[in-house]
Scaffold this motif. Structure first.
Motif, mmCIF file in Angstrom:
data_model
loop_
_atom_site.group_PDB
_atom_site.id
_atom_site.type_symbol
_atom_site.label_atom_id
_atom_site.label_comp_id
_atom_site.label_asym_id
_atom_site.label_seq_id
_atom_site.Cartn_x
_atom_site.Cartn_y
_atom_site.Cartn_z
ATOM 1 N N GLU A 115 -8.262 2.106 -7.159
ATOM 2 C CA GLU A 115 -7.297 1.609 -6.171
ATOM 3 C C GLU A 115 -6.990 2.689 -5.135
ATOM 4 O O GLU A 115 -6.924 2.417 -3.933
ATOM 5 N N ASN A 172 -6.634 2.796 -11.639
ATOM 6 C CA ASN A 172 -5.729 3.415 -10.652
ATOM 7 C C ASN A 172 -6.484 4.283 -9.662
ATOM 8 O O ASN A 172 -6.201 4.249 -8.461
ATOM 9 N N ASP A 200 0.832 -1.210 0.000
ATOM 10 C CA ASP A 200 0.000 0.000 0.000
ATOM 11 C C ASP A 200 0.863 1.256 0.000
ATOM 12 O O ASP A 200 0.557 2.223 -0.694
ATOM 13 N N THR A 210 1.058 7.260 -9.617
ATOM 14 C CA THR A 210 0.121 7.681 -8.576
ATOM 15 C C THR A 210 0.331 9.144 -8.238
ATOM 16 O O THR A 210 -0.630 9.921 -8.163
ATOM 17 N N GLN A 245 2.165 1.695 -3.410
ATOM 18 C CA GLN A 245 1.124 2.236 -4.290
ATOM 19 C C GLN A 245 1.069 3.766 -4.187
ATOM 20 O O GLN A 245 0.911 4.460 -5.182
ATOM 21 N N ARG A 250 4.307 5.466 -6.035
ATOM 22 C CA ARG A 250 4.604 5.215 -7.451
ATOM 23 C C ARG A 250 4.508 6.514 -8.242
ATOM 24 O O ARG A 250 3.621 7.354 -7.984
#
Length: 140
Positions: free
Chosen positions: A97, A94, A53, A62, A56, A59
């Motif tokens: 998420e 994305n 997480d 992101t 994520q 990134r």
């Protein structure tokens, strides 16, 4: 976010992302202020227990999505995809998420979903000591 010319006077809303443990002291301070009849500064915090997480959140794609949403306030996922020059289905996946991670809100706006970010900065606290992290639950 619409610009008003007063941004330098607006407080920065920082989302605190933590791994394994939240900041209990900040919560206790806010509750004490409420008990005194005061309005405490908001403390926005998300605590993750899975290193994936945290990955994520950090990134590059992101961060590009989050920056685009904050800077341009797109009206839809399709507009967001256009702004980051990516496929709509990838951006939709994305953003979903990120919504599941509580980093983005997808607001129904007619036939579209409008991505929204309610903070201006992210502060990530990632302890590296064994006492702060349970090694049995950490995946590389």
């Amino acid at each position: 976010m619409a610009t008003t010319g007063n941004e330098e006077h607006s407080p920065v809303r920082t989302l605190h992302v933590r791994f394994r443990e939240g900041e209990d002291e900040a919560l206790a301070d806010a509750l004490d202020a409420l008990d005194r009849g005061e309005s405490p500064d908001p403390h926005l915090e998300v605590v993750y227990h899975d290193p994936a997480d945290i990955h994520q959140v950090t990134r590059p794609r992101t961060l590009a999505l989050l920056r685009t949403i904050v800077q341009h306030e797109p009206a839809s996922i399709r507009e967001t995809a256009r702004l980051v020059d990516r496929d709509v289905s990838q951006v939709h996946r994305n953003l979903q998420e990120l919504a599941d991670l509580h980093l983005v809100e997808l607001i129904d706006d007619g036939n579209a979903k409008r991505p929204s970010v309610w903070y201006d900065a992210i502060d990530i606290d990632l302890p590296l000591t064994q006492s702060a992290v349970d090694p049995e639950n950490v995946r590389a």
